[in-house]
Write an enzyme that holds these catalytic residues in place. Structure first.
Site, mmCIF file in Angstrom:
data_model
loop_
_atom_site.group_PDB
_atom_site.id
_atom_site.type_symbol
_atom_site.label_atom_id
_atom_site.label_comp_id
_atom_site.label_asym_id
_atom_site.label_seq_id
_atom_site.Cartn_x
_atom_site.Cartn_y
_atom_site.Cartn_z
ATOM 1 N N LYS A 22 0.837 -1.211 0.000
ATOM 2 C CA LYS A 22 0.000 0.000 0.000
ATOM 3 C C LYS A 22 0.872 1.261 0.000
ATOM 4 O O LYS A 22 0.690 2.150 -0.825
ATOM 5 C CB LYS A 22 -0.894 -0.011 1.248
ATOM 6 C CG LYS A 22 -1.584 1.322 1.506
ATOM 7 C CD LYS A 22 -2.500 1.259 2.705
ATOM 8 C CE LYS A 22 -1.836 1.551 4.029
ATOM 9 N NZ LYS A 22 -1.547 2.965 4.297
ATOM 10 N N ASN A 23 1.804 1.325 0.934
ATOM 11 C CA ASN A 23 2.560 2.570 1.095
ATOM 12 C C ASN A 23 3.511 2.838 -0.072
ATOM 13 O O ASN A 23 3.921 3.982 -0.281
ATOM 14 C CB ASN A 23 3.320 2.576 2.421
ATOM 15 C CG ASN A 23 2.374 2.734 3.600
ATOM 16 O OD1 ASN A 23 1.192 3.044 3.419
ATOM 17 N ND2 ASN A 23 2.880 2.498 4.808
ATOM 18 N N CYS A 116 -5.057 12.326 13.041
ATOM 19 C CA CYS A 116 -5.612 11.035 12.677
ATOM 20 C C CYS A 116 -6.083 10.365 13.956
ATOM 21 O O CYS A 116 -6.013 10.959 15.025
ATOM 22 C CB CYS A 116 -4.603 10.181 11.931
ATOM 23 S SG CYS A 116 -3.377 9.474 12.981
ATOM 24 N N ARG A 121 -0.554 14.507 13.368
ATOM 25 C CA ARG A 121 0.486 14.051 12.439
ATOM 26 C C ARG A 121 0.840 15.245 11.554
ATOM 27 O O ARG A 121 0.257 15.440 10.497
ATOM 28 C CB ARG A 121 -0.015 12.854 11.619
ATOM 29 C CG ARG A 121 -0.113 11.601 12.487
ATOM 30 C CD ARG A 121 -0.654 10.439 11.736
ATOM 31 N NE ARG A 121 0.277 9.891 10.768
ATOM 32 C CZ ARG A 121 -0.013 8.877 9.960
ATOM 33 N NH1 ARG A 121 -1.196 8.318 10.011
ATOM 34 N NH2 ARG A 121 0.874 8.421 9.104
ATOM 35 N N ASP A 304 3.849 0.179 12.315
ATOM 36 C CA ASP A 304 2.651 -0.405 11.702
ATOM 37 C C ASP A 304 2.430 -1.873 12.094
ATOM 38 O O ASP A 304 1.442 -2.477 11.674
ATOM 39 C CB ASP A 304 2.722 -0.272 10.168
ATOM 40 C CG ASP A 304 2.490 1.164 9.705
ATOM 41 O OD1 ASP A 304 2.074 1.999 10.523
ATOM 42 O OD2 ASP A 304 2.734 1.446 8.513
ATOM 43 N N ARG A 396 -8.924 -0.295 3.961
ATOM 44 C CA ARG A 396 -7.982 0.711 3.457
ATOM 45 C C ARG A 396 -6.638 0.067 3.118
ATOM 46 O O ARG A 396 -5.956 0.520 2.201
ATOM 47 C CB ARG A 396 -7.729 1.792 4.522
ATOM 48 C CG ARG A 396 -8.907 2.670 4.794
ATOM 49 C CD ARG A 396 -8.513 3.781 5.714
ATOM 50 N NE ARG A 396 -7.348 4.500 5.171
ATOM 51 C CZ ARG A 396 -6.731 5.478 5.796
ATOM 52 N NH1 ARG A 396 -7.131 5.874 6.987
ATOM 53 N NH2 ARG A 396 -5.687 6.083 5.243
HETATM 54 C C1 UD1 Z 1 4.314 6.602 6.795
HETATM 55 C C2 UD1 Z 1 3.392 5.445 6.510
HETATM 56 C C3 UD1 Z 1 2.715 4.963 7.793
HETATM 57 C C4 UD1 Z 1 3.757 4.673 8.868
HETATM 58 C C5 UD1 Z 1 4.715 5.857 9.048
HETATM 59 C C6 UD1 Z 1 5.861 5.541 9.989
HETATM 60 C C7 UD1 Z 1 2.702 5.915 4.243
HETATM 61 C C8 UD1 Z 1 1.601 6.305 3.321
HETATM 62 N N1 UD1 Z 1 2.415 5.861 5.535
HETATM 63 O O1 UD1 Z 1 3.505 7.673 7.279
HETATM 64 O O2 UD1 Z 1 1.980 3.777 7.486
HETATM 65 O O3 UD1 Z 1 3.103 4.423 10.096
HETATM 66 O O4 UD1 Z 1 5.276 6.213 7.768
HETATM 67 O O5 UD1 Z 1 6.586 4.459 9.520
HETATM 68 O O6 UD1 Z 1 3.772 5.595 3.813
HETATM 69 N N2 UD1 Z 1 6.596 14.060 11.404
HETATM 70 C C9 UD1 Z 1 6.724 15.386 11.759
HETATM 71 N N3 UD1 Z 1 6.540 16.324 10.777
HETATM 72 C C10 UD1 Z 1 6.266 15.999 9.485
HETATM 73 C C11 UD1 Z 1 6.145 14.649 9.140
HETATM 74 C C12 UD1 Z 1 6.337 13.695 10.134
HETATM 75 O O7 UD1 Z 1 6.966 15.728 12.912
HETATM 76 O O8 UD1 Z 1 6.123 16.900 8.646
HETATM 77 C C13 UD1 Z 1 6.806 13.006 12.453
HETATM 78 C C14 UD1 Z 1 5.539 12.190 12.690
HETATM 79 O O9 UD1 Z 1 4.679 12.822 13.614
HETATM 80 C C15 UD1 Z 1 6.115 10.899 13.203
HETATM 81 C C16 UD1 Z 1 7.429 10.773 12.434
HETATM 82 O O10 UD1 Z 1 7.716 12.065 11.951
HETATM 83 O O11 UD1 Z 1 6.393 10.977 14.581
HETATM 84 C C17 UD1 Z 1 7.400 9.801 11.287
HETATM 85 O O12 UD1 Z 1 6.281 10.061 10.457
HETATM 86 P P1 UD1 Z 1 6.351 9.829 8.883
HETATM 87 O O13 UD1 Z 1 7.491 8.912 8.578
HETATM 88 O O14 UD1 Z 1 6.303 11.138 8.191
HETATM 89 O O15 UD1 Z 1 4.988 9.065 8.600
HETATM 90 P P2 UD1 Z 1 4.083 9.151 7.323
HETATM 91 O O16 UD1 Z 1 4.905 9.395 6.109
HETATM 92 O O17 UD1 Z 1 2.918 10.042 7.577
#
Ligand code: UD1
Length: 420
Positions: A22-23, A116, A121, A304, A396
């Site tokens: 998915k990701n 979420c 997030r 996850d 999903r």
């Molecule tokens: C992706 C995955 C999700 C998984 C997550 C962590 C997809 C579509 N989703 O989510 O399934 O649980 O990686 O492996 O690929 N953060 C910030 N600021 C930002 C962005 C992130 O502070 O702008 C923090 C988040 O709150 C979190 C950490 O960074 O604590 C990691 O998040 P991130 O790797 O960005 O997750 P996603 O890409 O949203």
């Protein structure tokens, strides 16, 4: 709203094929905005999130059609650079259109994703990185408004390793003028898959698979075809499902290397595991040992799989601690597992599990994708019948999970009805 009705205490046995990730799909699909033309993405999973991304891209003029696992996207005629709230609220990964749109069209209007089910997030890292590349960004009335001339390569250091921010920045940097270096970039396999796809499209990226990426911007990219990598989270979910039921299964169409941290912890719990290049065999022990895990960025234990691991540890003989260092509040499944009879206490960002208490089937509520998976696992070992409500969360991210579980001998049925 459907529910699953599970009759527990059946050992899983046999083999099952894992779907595309998915990701990875959610990152590859928006990359097609970077160059007009026809793309063929094979091994695409048929999931609600993939449909949501298709609808979002269609609203921008991209043609999409999924036949079996072949997704064809035609990005020849882009008519809009806007991602409305109606799409983004359904799926946070919609933010992935931001980078490609601003890089190719010099403008984008993308709804802020908001929080979420398990907490805030933020997307500050995505915005900061695009600003470093020269985009002007204003956030007003719940939307990110980005404008730019041609983006200019820059040095970007991510304070937090972020999958989404790394993917978005990569998609922007491939069309920027000059060199972009990204430090503390995410190295999750889905990001590596995106980077390799961008290279197929004509992008110039060094350091793929490491946390320092160097992108030499190009003037134009071209369409490409690729196969989506296997879903390591679905793979881990089936392995833990087999382990919790005391079963023995083989999962096919997987990349064992991507599952290494989960395999190692399952071995610590007493499971016997062997792999080939694209399959994993698991045999459960008579009784599971408790194993502590702490989630971490790849190649660490994935957040996850945290919820599924907590479910597994309720069946282990002894106490364990599961800590989430990525999402500190991601424990919505715990009160539902407790309703099934599990003994779990939450302390800050850790769950303290006293395993070995028999679970008894009842009604439980899905709250998010992986929480739902953990409730299914618990239902598979609970005595009697477990009703897992609101399974749209599962749809999903898991392709036909009940069909796959039934093929392994589980007694699980989807029941449709408005009241669930
Ligand atoms: C992706 C995955 C999700 C998984 C997550 C962590 C997809 C579509 N989703 O989510 O399934 O649980 O990686 O492996 O690929 N953060 C910030 N600021 C930002 C962005 C992130 O502070 O702008 C923090 C988040 O709150 C979190 C950490 O960074 O604590 C990691 O998040 P991130 O790797 O960005 O997750 P996603 O890409 O949203």
């Amino acid at each position: 709203m459907d529910k699953f009705v599970i009759s527990g205490r059946r050992k899983l046995k046999g083999s099952v094929s894992i779907s595309g990730a998915k990701n990875a799909s959610l990152a590859l699909m928006p990359a097609t905005l970077l160059a007009g033309g026809i793309y063929r993405l094979s091994n695409t999973p048929d999931l609600k999130d993939v449909t949501t991304m298709s609808r979002l891209l269609e609203s921008m003029g991209v043609g999409t059609s999924l036949t079996g696992d072949q997704l064809v996207l035609d990005s020849s005629r882009i008519t809009s650079q806007e991602a409305p709230y109606a799409h983004v609220k359904k799926m946070r990964a919609s933010i992935y259109v931001l980078g490609p749109l601003v890089a190719r069209y010099g403008r984008a209007k993308v709804s802020l994703p908001g929080g979420c089910a398990w907490g805030p997030r933020p997307v500050n890292l995505h915005i900061d990185a695009l600003q470093k590349l020269g985009a002007k960004i204003e956030v007003k009335r719940g939307y990110i408004h980005a404008t730019a001339g041609r983006l200019i390569g820059a040095k970007i250091h991510f304070d937090v390793s972020s999958v989404g921010a790394t993917g978005n920045t990569l998609m922007a940097a491939v069309l920027a003028k000059g060199t972009t270096t990204m430090e503390n970039a995410a190295i999750e396999p889905e990001i590596t898959a995106l980077a390799e796809f961008l290279v197929k499209m004509g992008g110039r990226i060094e350091g793929i698979g490491t946390n320092k990426l160097e992108v030499e911007g190009v003037d134009d990219l071209h369409p490409a075809d690729t196969a989506t990598i296997p879903d390591r989270i679905e793979a881990a979910t089936f392995l833990t499902a087999a382990a919790i039921t005391g079963g023995s299964i083989r999962i096919d169409n997987v990349c064992p290397e991507h599952c290494a941290s989960v395999i190692a912890r399952l071995q610590d719990a007493g499971c016997s595991i062997t792999s080939t290049s694209d399959s994993i065999n698991l045999e459960s022990p008579g009784s599971l040992r408790p194993v502590d895990v702490s989630t971490a960025i790849y190649p660490g234990f994935p957040t996850d799989v945290q919820a599924q691991w907590i479910a597994l540890m309720t069946a282990a003989q002894g106490s364990s601690v599961v800590t989430d260092t990525i999402y500190l509040d991601r424990f919505k499944h715990v009160p539902e597992l407790v309703r099934l009879g599990a003994d779990i206490q939450i302390r800050n960002n850790s769950a303290l599990i006293t395993g070995g208490k028999p679970l008894m089937g009842t009604m439980v509520m899905s709250t998010d994708l992986r929480a739902s998976a953990s409730l299914i696992l618990a239902g598979l070992v609970a005595e009697g019948t477990t009703d897992v409500l609101r399974v749209y969360h599962l749809d999903r991210g898991y392709e036909a999970i009940e069909v796959k579980l039934r093929s392994l001998g589980a007694d699980i049925t989807r029941v449709s009805g408005e009241e669930f």
